[in-house]
Enzyme design. Structure first.
Site, PDB file in Angstrom:
ATOM      1  N   GLY A   1       0.759  -1.232   0.000  1.00  0.00           N
ATOM      2  CA  GLY A   1       0.000   0.000   0.000  1.00  0.00           C
ATOM      3  C   GLY A   1       0.790   1.283   0.000  1.00  0.00           C
ATOM      4  CG  HIS A   2       1.134   3.771  -2.709  1.00  0.00           C
ATOM      5  ND1 HIS A   2       1.275   2.550  -3.334  1.00  0.00           N
ATOM      6  CD2 HIS A   2       0.532   4.584  -3.604  1.00  0.00           C
ATOM      7  CE1 HIS A   2       0.794   2.634  -4.565  1.00  0.00           C
ATOM      8  NE2 HIS A   2       0.325   3.860  -4.740  1.00  0.00           N
TER       9      HIS A   2
END
Length: 150
Positions: free
Chosen positions: A64-65
């Site tokens: 994720g980001h």
């Protein structure tokens, strides 16, 4: 001193209030269906960049980001995968399996893609050009930034 009650469900709805499934036009034809996007229509932003994610081994995930400013629409062109969105308080999972549905993801929303089927292709339509400074890749930093928004 006054006590103020904060309804966390309300805050979550505010964050997720912008997230939505976008219906992409679908023209059904016995020779094969066709879907399309046109500049200035359908997308809730001006399209600046397009990229796609493919050859992800079945069942694997993309870590994720979040983006400070970038907004995006994610479409499953082939196969299926899940988009897991997190506003710093709550997580919601969206299963993407239709090429005529796009998931609108506003800025400042942590996102992970996982549960890829074999040979799936994720198309990402972005509101910005690539900018490495726009990425937030540390979840704790993201949560701190979100807490200051509230």
């Amino acid at each position: 001193m006054f006590a103020v009650a904060i309804d966390l469900a309300y805050l979550c709805d505010m964050s997720f209030g912008e997230v939505k499934i976008i219906d992409i036009p679908k023209i059904c034809d016995p020779r094969g269906n066709l879907s399309f996007l046109e500049a200035g229509r359908i997308l809730p932003f001006e399209l600046r960049r397009v990229y796609w994610i493919y050859d992800v081994p079945g069942g694997k995930k993309r870590f994720g980001h979040a983006f400070r400013t970038q907004r995006e629409v994610i479409v499953s062109l082939s196969g299926s995968f899940d988009v897991v969105l997190d506003d710093g308080v709550e997580q919601r999972r969206y299963h993407m399996a239709r090429s005529y549905h796009g998931l609108y993801v506003p800025s400042m929303m942590w996102r992970e893609l996982d549960n890829f089927s074999t040979n799936s292709v994720a198309l990402v339509l972005s509101s910005t050009l690539y900018d490495p400074d726009d990425y937030i890749e540390d979840y704790e930093e993201f949560k701190t930034m979100k807490s200051h928004e509230r």
